[in-house]
Write a protein that holds these residues in place. Structure first.
Motif, short mmCIF file in Angstrom:
data_model
loop_
_atom_site.label_atom_id
_atom_site.label_comp_id
_atom_site.label_asym_id
_atom_site.label_seq_id
_atom_site.Cartn_x
_atom_site.Cartn_y
_atom_site.Cartn_z
N ARG A 30 0.82 -1.22 0.00
CA ARG A 30 0.00 0.00 0.00
C ARG A 30 0.85 1.26 0.00
NH1 ARG A 30 -3.09 -2.77 4.50
NH2 ARG A 30 -4.76 -3.95 3.46
N VAL A 31 2.18 1.11 -0.09
CA VAL A 31 3.05 2.27 -0.05
C VAL A 31 2.70 3.24 -1.18
CG1 VAL A 31 4.84 1.14 -1.46
CG2 VAL A 31 5.44 3.07 0.01
N GLY A 32 2.66 4.52 -0.83
CA GLY A 32 2.30 5.53 -1.82
C GLY A 32 3.51 5.91 -2.66
N SER A 33 3.69 5.25 -3.77
CA SER A 33 4.83 5.51 -4.64
C SER A 33 4.46 5.15 -6.07
CB SER A 33 6.04 4.67 -4.20
OG SER A 33 7.05 4.70 -5.19
N PRO A 34 4.92 5.94 -7.03
CA PRO A 34 4.68 5.56 -8.44
C PRO A 34 5.38 4.27 -8.83
CG PRO A 34 6.22 7.41 -8.29
CD PRO A 34 5.66 7.20 -6.91
N TYR A 35 6.30 3.79 -7.98
CA TYR A 35 6.99 2.53 -8.25
C TYR A 35 6.23 1.33 -7.67
CZ TYR A 35 10.97 5.11 -10.05
OH TYR A 35 11.77 5.92 -10.80
N ASN A 36 5.14 1.58 -6.98
CA ASN A 36 4.36 0.50 -6.39
C ASN A 36 3.45 -0.10 -7.45
OD1 ASN A 36 2.82 -1.26 -4.93
ND2 ASN A 36 1.95 0.28 -3.54
N THR A 37 3.87 -1.22 -8.03
CA THR A 37 3.09 -1.82 -9.11
C THR A 37 1.94 -2.67 -8.58
OG1 THR A 37 4.64 -3.69 -9.23
CG2 THR A 37 5.02 -1.83 -10.72
N TYR A 38 1.77 -2.74 -7.27
CA TYR A 38 0.55 -3.31 -6.72
C TYR A 38 -0.58 -2.29 -6.75
CZ TYR A 38 2.64 -7.63 -4.92
OH TYR A 38 3.24 -8.87 -4.81
N ALA A 39 -0.23 -1.03 -6.68
CA ALA A 39 -1.22 0.03 -6.61
C ALA A 39 -1.49 0.68 -7.96
CB ALA A 39 -0.77 1.11 -5.61
N ARG A 40 -0.49 0.61 -8.87
CA ARG A 40 -0.60 1.30 -10.16
C ARG A 40 -0.41 0.29 -11.29
NH1 ARG A 40 1.01 6.94 -10.19
NH2 ARG A 40 1.97 6.51 -12.21
N ALA A 41 -1.22 0.43 -12.31
CA ALA A 41 -1.10 -0.43 -13.49
C ALA A 41 0.07 0.03 -14.35
CB ALA A 41 -2.39 -0.43 -14.29
N GLY A 42 0.56 -0.87 -15.15
CA GLY A 42 1.63 -0.53 -16.08
C GLY A 42 3.00 -0.55 -15.43
N LEU A 43 3.98 -0.11 -16.23
CA LEU A 43 5.36 -0.09 -15.75
C LEU A 43 5.58 1.06 -14.77
CD1 LEU A 43 7.24 -0.68 -19.13
CD2 LEU A 43 7.12 -2.27 -17.20
N PRO A 44 6.54 0.91 -13.87
CA PRO A 44 6.93 2.06 -13.03
C PRO A 44 7.55 3.14 -13.92
CG PRO A 44 8.44 0.23 -12.72
CD PRO A 44 7.32 -0.29 -13.55
N PRO A 45 7.74 4.34 -13.40
CA PRO A 45 8.21 5.45 -14.23
C PRO A 45 9.65 5.33 -14.72
CG PRO A 45 8.04 6.13 -11.94
CD PRO A 45 7.41 4.77 -12.04
N GLY A 46 10.40 4.40 -14.18
CA GLY A 46 11.79 4.24 -14.61
C GLY A 46 12.38 2.97 -14.05
N PRO A 47 13.62 2.66 -14.40
CA PRO A 47 14.28 1.45 -13.90
C PRO A 47 14.37 1.42 -12.38
CG PRO A 47 15.50 2.39 -15.76
CD PRO A 47 14.47 3.40 -15.36
N ILE A 48 14.41 0.21 -11.85
CA ILE A 48 14.53 0.04 -10.39
C ILE A 48 15.91 -0.52 -10.03
CG2 ILE A 48 12.05 -0.28 -10.09
CD1 ILE A 48 12.66 -3.33 -9.79
N GLY A 49 16.83 -0.44 -10.94
CA GLY A 49 18.19 -0.91 -10.73
C GLY A 49 18.93 -0.83 -12.05
N ASN A 50 20.14 -1.36 -12.05
CA ASN A 50 20.98 -1.28 -13.24
C ASN A 50 21.22 -2.69 -13.78
OD1 ASN A 50 22.01 1.73 -13.41
ND2 ASN A 50 21.85 1.15 -11.26
#
Length: 344
Positions: free
Chosen positions: A271-291
């Motif tokens: 439930r964390v409020g973050s654009p990287y939370n793909t449980y809460a938001r559909a589609g890809l996150p806004p950018g890479p989560i690592g290298n």
């Protein structure tokens, strides 16, 4: 003046590569320069750094007990026209060497002591910076300041000014005088080489992705994957979910949002409020989560064929991951993981 071996044992000489060439300080001396004979003995590490003349190189070698005199070394450089051949780096030399032999070793690649730093695949940008600082001795703040000015890094335009995802994991040689920005630029340049090799810009649109989105998928694959053989199947799961317009529900993205690493992601975590939370938001996150490394990039661009919709790493220690398109099997696999984690 000759120096004894005891006076120079363990010396670390800071020597500069001949960019400028200081001939004037020795050529007017009429007498033959003092010189040792033979290949010397013991070990002295010298470091060639940019900016000093051949005369300065000779003086530091003399102070370290490598050569008998500055002039003997410079005369060798002049006679053999090697003023432009010395390269930055750390070299293993010996004490009380003939100047000609000392020059030979400075010109020999095998004498060079390589200082390197290895960046593993999948680290987040913040972790990369700590790894670089620990491995190079360059202050961490220098790296954080460099990343804060993305134009200094020569990122590809599609990176949109963010270094995350574009600091390519590899082993890098640390050259004398290299700055934090220099090293980060080297990593970005290495990413460009990998991107060209896997045809990132050409193949991403065929998957209806921008190059940055393809790197984002690769970063998820890298974070979720246990072994490279599973990467193409994980990529397929991502694309199957995207095709349905569904939420990706990837634990790795939640961990990124929470800035942590764990196999135990709770309902509250999702439930964390973050654009990287793909449980809460559909589609890809806004950018890479690592290298991601090259294998993950390849998998993102060449996903396996299949209808899988779920995967679970049921045995993280042995990196066993199971894939399915049946929800009942998915739940069974989740129970296997929970037993592994001791949560049941």
């Amino acid at each position: 003046m000759r120096r004894t071996a005891a006076a120079v044992a363990g010396a670390l000489a800071l020597v500069a590569a001949a960019v400028a060439y200081g001939v004037h300080e020795v050529v007017t001396q009429p007498d033959k320069a003092p010189d040792y004979t033979g290949g010397g003995s013991g070990t002295v590490i010298v470091e060639i750094t940019p900016g000093a003349s051949a005369g300065e190189i000779g003086r530091t070698l003399e102070r370290a007990g490598v050569v008998a005199s500055t002039q003997s070394f410079v005369e060798q450089v002049i006679t053999r026209s090697k003023e432009s051949s010395l390269r930055p780096g750390r070299y293993t030399l010996r004490r009380r060497m003939a100047a000609a032999e000392a020059l030979d070793l400075l010109l020999a690649p095998a004498s060079k002591v390589m200082r390197t730093v290895t960046v593993p695949e999948g680290l987040r940008a913040s972790e990369v910076l700590h790894t670089l600082a620990d491995g190079t001795g360059i202050p961490l703040k220098d790296f954080t300041e460099a990343v804060a000015e993305p134009r200094r890094l020569r990122l590809p335009a599609y990176a949109e000014g963010a270094a995350e995802g574009f600091l390519f994991p590899a082993t890098y040689e640390i050259e004398p005088g290299m700055s934090a920005a220099d090293l980060l630029r080297k990593m970005v340049a290495r990413f460009r080489v990998a991107a060209a090799k896997v045809k990132l810009e050409e193949l991403a649109p065929r998957l209806n992705l921008t190059p940055k989105q393809a790197v984002t998928v690769a970063s998820i694959v890298q974070a979720e994957g246990g072994v490279p053989a599973d990467y193409p199947k994980i990529a397929r799961v991502v694309y199957n979910r995207l095709a349905r317009g569904a939420k990706l529900e990837m634990d790795s993205t939640v961990n990124y949002a929470l800035n942590r690493h764990t196999l135990k992601v709770s309902t509250e975590d999702t439930r964390v409020g973050s654009p990287y939370n793909t449980y809460a938001r559909a589609g890809l996150p806004p950018g890479p989560i690592g290298n991601p490394g090259e294998s993950a990039l390849v998998a993102a661009l060449h996903p396996a064929a299949g209808t899988w919709y779920w995967f679970v790493t049921t045995d993280p220690r042995r990196k066993i991951t199971k894939f399915t398109d049946k929800e009942a099997e998915f739940r069974k696999y989740r129970e296997e993981l929970n037993r592994y984690l001791g949560t049941n």
